[in-house]
Design a protein around this motif. Structure first.
Motif, PDB file in Angstrom:
ATOM      1  N   VAL A 174      11.655   5.157  -3.602  1.00  0.00           N
ATOM      2  CA  VAL A 174      12.792   5.997  -3.987  1.00  0.00           C
ATOM      3  C   VAL A 174      12.409   6.732  -5.265  1.00  0.00           C
ATOM      4  N   GLU A 175      12.076   8.010  -5.113  1.00  0.00           N
ATOM      5  CA  GLU A 175      11.660   8.754  -6.306  1.00  0.00           C
ATOM      6  C   GLU A 175      12.210  10.172  -6.326  1.00  0.00           C
ATOM      7  N   THR A 176      13.211  10.399  -5.480  1.00  0.00           N
ATOM      8  CA  THR A 176      13.927  11.681  -5.535  1.00  0.00           C
ATOM      9  C   THR A 176      15.415  11.354  -5.564  1.00  0.00           C
ATOM     10  N   VAL A 219      11.252  -2.105  -8.776  1.00  0.00           N
ATOM     11  CA  VAL A 219      10.935  -0.887  -9.534  1.00  0.00           C
ATOM     12  C   VAL A 219       9.446  -0.916  -9.816  1.00  0.00           C
ATOM     13  N   CYS A 220       8.758   0.202  -9.507  1.00  0.00           N
ATOM     14  CA  CYS A 220       7.329   0.242  -9.762  1.00  0.00           C
ATOM     15  C   CYS A 220       6.935   1.396 -10.686  1.00  0.00           C
ATOM     16  N   GLY A 221       7.915   2.138 -11.220  1.00  0.00           N
ATOM     17  CA  GLY A 221       7.595   3.201 -12.184  1.00  0.00           C
ATOM     18  C   GLY A 221       7.206   2.591 -13.524  1.00  0.00           C
ATOM     19  N   ILE A 279       0.859  -1.188   0.000  1.00  0.00           N
ATOM     20  CA  ILE A 279       0.000   0.000   0.000  1.00  0.00           C
ATOM     21  C   ILE A 279       0.890   1.230   0.000  1.00  0.00           C
ATOM     22  N   ARG A 280       0.721   2.063  -1.009  1.00  0.00           N
ATOM     23  CA  ARG A 280       1.449   3.322  -0.979  1.00  0.00           C
ATOM     24  C   ARG A 280       0.599   4.328  -0.207  1.00  0.00           C
ATOM     25  N   THR A 281       1.167   4.894   0.858  1.00  0.00           N
ATOM     26  CA  THR A 281       0.388   5.860   1.633  1.00  0.00           C
ATOM     27  C   THR A 281       0.077   7.054   0.737  1.00  0.00           C
ATOM     28  N   TYR A 282      -0.963   7.807   1.117  1.00  0.00           N
ATOM     29  CA  TYR A 282      -1.465   8.885   0.258  1.00  0.00           C
ATOM     30  C   TYR A 282      -0.358   9.706  -0.395  1.00  0.00           C
ATOM     31  N   ASP A 283      -0.409   9.790  -1.714  1.00  0.00           N
ATOM     32  CA  ASP A 283       0.514  10.662  -2.442  1.00  0.00           C
ATOM     33  C   ASP A 283      -0.267  11.906  -2.864  1.00  0.00           C
ATOM     34  N   LEU A 284      -0.760  12.630  -1.863  1.00  0.00           N
ATOM     35  CA  LEU A 284      -1.565  13.816  -2.155  1.00  0.00           C
ATOM     36  C   LEU A 284      -0.653  15.021  -2.314  1.00  0.00           C
ATOM     37  N   VAL A 308      11.610   1.667  -6.439  1.00  0.00           N
ATOM     38  CA  VAL A 308      11.941   2.885  -7.164  1.00  0.00           C
ATOM     39  C   VAL A 308      10.761   3.331  -8.018  1.00  0.00           C
ATOM     40  N   GLY A 309      10.339   4.570  -7.805  1.00  0.00           N
ATOM     41  CA  GLY A 309       9.303   5.181  -8.647  1.00  0.00           C
ATOM     42  C   GLY A 309      10.029   5.980  -9.720  1.00  0.00           C
ATOM     43  N   THR A 310      10.231   5.353 -10.865  1.00  0.00           N
ATOM     44  CA  THR A 310      11.076   6.002 -11.883  1.00  0.00           C
ATOM     45  C   THR A 310      10.382   7.192 -12.557  1.00  0.00           C
ATOM     46  N   ASN A 311       9.059   7.283 -12.416  1.00  0.00           N
ATOM     47  CA  ASN A 311       8.380   8.433 -13.032  1.00  0.00           C
ATOM     48  C   ASN A 311       8.849   9.716 -12.346  1.00  0.00           C
TER      49      ASN A 311
HETATM   50  C1  PEP Z   1       6.559   7.013  -9.788  1.00  0.00           C
HETATM   51  O1  PEP Z   1       6.738   8.191  -9.475  1.00  0.00           O
HETATM   52  O2  PEP Z   1       7.332   6.363 -10.531  1.00  0.00           O
HETATM   53  C2  PEP Z   1       5.383   6.279  -9.305  1.00  0.00           C
HETATM   54  C3  PEP Z   1       5.237   4.990  -9.540  1.00  0.00           C
HETATM   55  O3  PEP Z   1       4.435   6.986  -8.619  1.00  0.00           O
HETATM   56  P1  PEP Z   1       3.358   7.939  -9.326  1.00  0.00           P
HETATM   57  O4  PEP Z   1       3.420   7.683 -10.803  1.00  0.00           O
HETATM   58  O5  PEP Z   1       2.053   7.590  -8.708  1.00  0.00           O
HETATM   59  O6  PEP Z   1       3.846   9.302  -8.941  1.00  0.00           O
END
Ligand code: PEP
Ligand code: MG
Length: 600
Positions: A435-437, A506-508, A336-341, A456-459
């Protein structure tokens, strides 16, 4: 693209060739008419009868959907049936008839437009889908009251045609007969809209989100539509039609191979087991993730629980949802990814001053730690669901170690509180860092020490590393997750996790694409979380490549000077194992460097 091309989103794969049938499916013009007082109750009875008949009709469509597409897909119609049973809405229409002596159709139209305006104002993508479902029901009820058949638009299609509409609802889609309707084009709609899900299940190629389609496509225009790439070609030449047919044959050959791997394990030819999980944004996507044998959910986005609602979701509602998702993947984790608001995603209960740089602003874990009341509710729901399933918690947009420490403290405190309150819950859950920064990537060794896993959130990692806004179309050709700078960070994170003995994934979006999946395996990632529709293709790729070759390619990629160089060398390496033409019929290898074993 030339004037003959239109671009949209491919929502259901496959090519279609045929003349356009342009469908105008919208709320009909309802004349304003008042009835004498003596007839008011008759109008109320007419309304009730129409709602009853339409409900019966929608139930028939649901049965048809169950037959043709499956049980999960048929649930799409639950919402329409619920709307037709919504006492509050229906009595508001009856009140309007009684108070203003309106005809049943006029009163229904009035209230339907009111609902539409309220929902549109929320701007929520999920409500947009609901809006299409709602419009489908409203059109049917009004047409019925006006003694017209809502489905008449489909009559008169006598030869294989491509249907073009402003908007397509699930009710019409499920009635499409593949003999007559070979493709579907719509101006509105997204990949996850209900009509898209049904078109996909029924095997009807579809392109949605095609701006200007209704204006540009005259009835009878010959079209070639590509539901994989999301393109529409007007007035094709005989050669273009022949090419489209060849492309379709290739797609079917690949589809057959993909079908064959669904129940096979994701293992490389040299025996490395890759774990493939699904990314789930909305509950609708669970069915696809399960059908494609996702080994759990690697990214469960939770923003939909809050966006477009005027109140925050309750602890019970969240517990129920997390538990439902968890139990859909027995034996596998659900992350579960906590709220990304925040940024551009601040829901109504959070309205604050607009920020000059929302992507660098009050976002994600920052919002959660500043607003513990919403964060704690979500943590409690996760802990409660974890009593029944393998639930993990993942924190987005981490930039500092203390964000992990503080989250862990909240998890422990809430677990203790739940015990004191005598509520069934897990004593703890694994807490991981998204990890996205660049900050998190550079600190990956320290973060790995204090967390249970990294993903890793590659987006976002690409956006923040290259300082390129991921949503800015003008910069789209600068947004490259394959940039050597991003690759170095990806490597650092994989190495740090391995050194600390913690799992990394990796989940991006890049993980959903074969060339990048190959690269990521080479960089040391053995768990990928991908968009559910891409699971078979990624698994098929995994099963053809060798991890050793992927490592060698990744080594080379790390030495490359540009993202284009990275892509070129990956294509060359992948072509040794995979027929690239199957993945993309237009794929070209870098000139003069063709691999000897290329099969095309
Ligand atoms: C990402 O940043 O790679 C990611 C998976 O999260 P989101 O696209 O929801 O910002
Ligand atoms: Mg992100």
């Amino acid at each position: 693209m030339s004037e003959r091309w239109l671009k949209g989103i491919g929502v259901s794969a496959g090519m279609a060739v045929g003349p356009a049938v342009v469908v105008r499916w919208a709320l009909p013009e309802v004349p304003h008419r008042v009835v004498p007082r003596s007839q008011v109750e008759k109008e109320v009875r007419r309304l009730r009868a129409a709602v009853r008949d339409v409900k019966r009709h929608v139930q028939e469509l649901q049965a048809k959907a169950e037959d043709r597409a499956g049980v999960d897909e048929a649930r799409i119609f639950d919402f329409q049936i619920l709307m037709l049973e919504d006492k509050e809405f229906l009595s508001s229409v009856e009140d309007l008839i009684r108070e203003n002596h309106l005809t049943a159709e006029k009163a229904f139209e009035f209230k339907a437009l009111e609902v539409r305006d309220t929902w549109t104002a929320t701007g929520s993508p999920q409500l947009k889908d609901r809006l299409t479902d709602f419009a489908g029901v409203a059109i049917r009820v009004i047409e019925h009251l006006m003694h017209r058949g809502a489905d008449e638009v489909w009559e008169g299609i006598t030869q294989p045609s491509v249907v073009v509409a402003k908007e397509v609802g699930p009710g019409l889609t499920v009635q499409l007969d593949r003999e007559h309707v070979v493709g579907l084009i719509s101006e509105e709609g997204t990949r996850t809209s209900h009509a898209a899900i049904l078109a996909h299940s029924l095997g009807i190629p579809a392109v949605f989100g095609v701006a200007g389609a209704m204006e540009r496509i005259e009835p009878g225009t010959m079209l070639v539509m590509d539901g994989t790439r999301g393109t529409v070609l007007l007035h094709p030449t005989p050669q273009e039609i022949a090419e489209a047919k060849t492309r379709e044959l290739g797609r079917r050959a690949l589809a057959e191979q993909l079908e064959a791997v669904v129940d096979q394990p994701a293992v490389t030819v040299d025996g490395v087991r890759i774990v493939l999980r699904g990314n789930v944004d909305l509950p609708d996507e669970l069915a696809a993730a399960r059908n494609h044998r996702a080994e759990g959910v690697g990214l469960l986005r939770t923003e939909f629980l809050i966006m477009g609602h005027s109140a925050l979701p309750s602890e019970d509602d969240q517990t129920e949802y997390f538990r439902r998702v968890g139990q859909a993947f027995p034996g596998h984790p659900v992350v579960i990814r906590t709220y990304d608001l925040g940024g551009d995603k601040l829901p109504a209960p959070f309205r604050t001053q607009p920020e000059p740089n929302p992507q660098l602003g009050w976002r994600a874990i920052r919002v959660c730690l500043d607003r513990p009341e919403i964060f704690r509710t979500q943590v409690r729901a996760a802990l409660r669901a974890a009593a029944h399933a393998d639930i993990w918690l993942m924190i987005p947009l981490v930039t500092r170690l203390d964000e992990v420490d503080r989250t862990r403290a909240i998890v422990s405190e809430e677990a203790a509180k739940l015990t004191r309150e005598g509520i069934t819950a897990a004593a703890s859950v694994p807490v991981g860092v998204m990890v996205e920064t660049p900050a998190a990537a550079v600190l990956a060794d320290r973060l790995a020490e204090i967390s249970d896993f990294l993903s890793v959130g590659t987006n976002d990692l690409t956006q923040y590393t290259l300082a390129v806004d991921r949503g800015n179309a003008r910069l789209a050709d600068r947004f490259h997750p394959h940039d050597p700078s991003v690759l170095r960070l990806l490597k650092m994170v994989a190495d740090a996790a391995r050194a600390a003995g913690k799992p990394a994934s990796v989940c991006g979006e890049m993980a959903s694409e074969p060339l990048s999946a190959f690269l990521l395996i080479g960089l040391g990632y053995e768990t990928l979380s991908v968009a559910p529709p891409a699971l078979p293709l990624v698994k098929w790729t995994v099963r053809q490549v060798s991890a050793a070759r992927a490592r060698a390619a990744a080594e080379q990629a790390l030495q490359a000077r540009t993202a284009d160089e990275v892509l070129d060398l990956l294509r060359l390496a992948l072509a040794e194992a995979v027929d690239l033409k199957l993945l993309d019929p237009d794929a070209r290898l870098p000139a003069g460097r063709r691999a000897a074993s290329l099969k095309v």
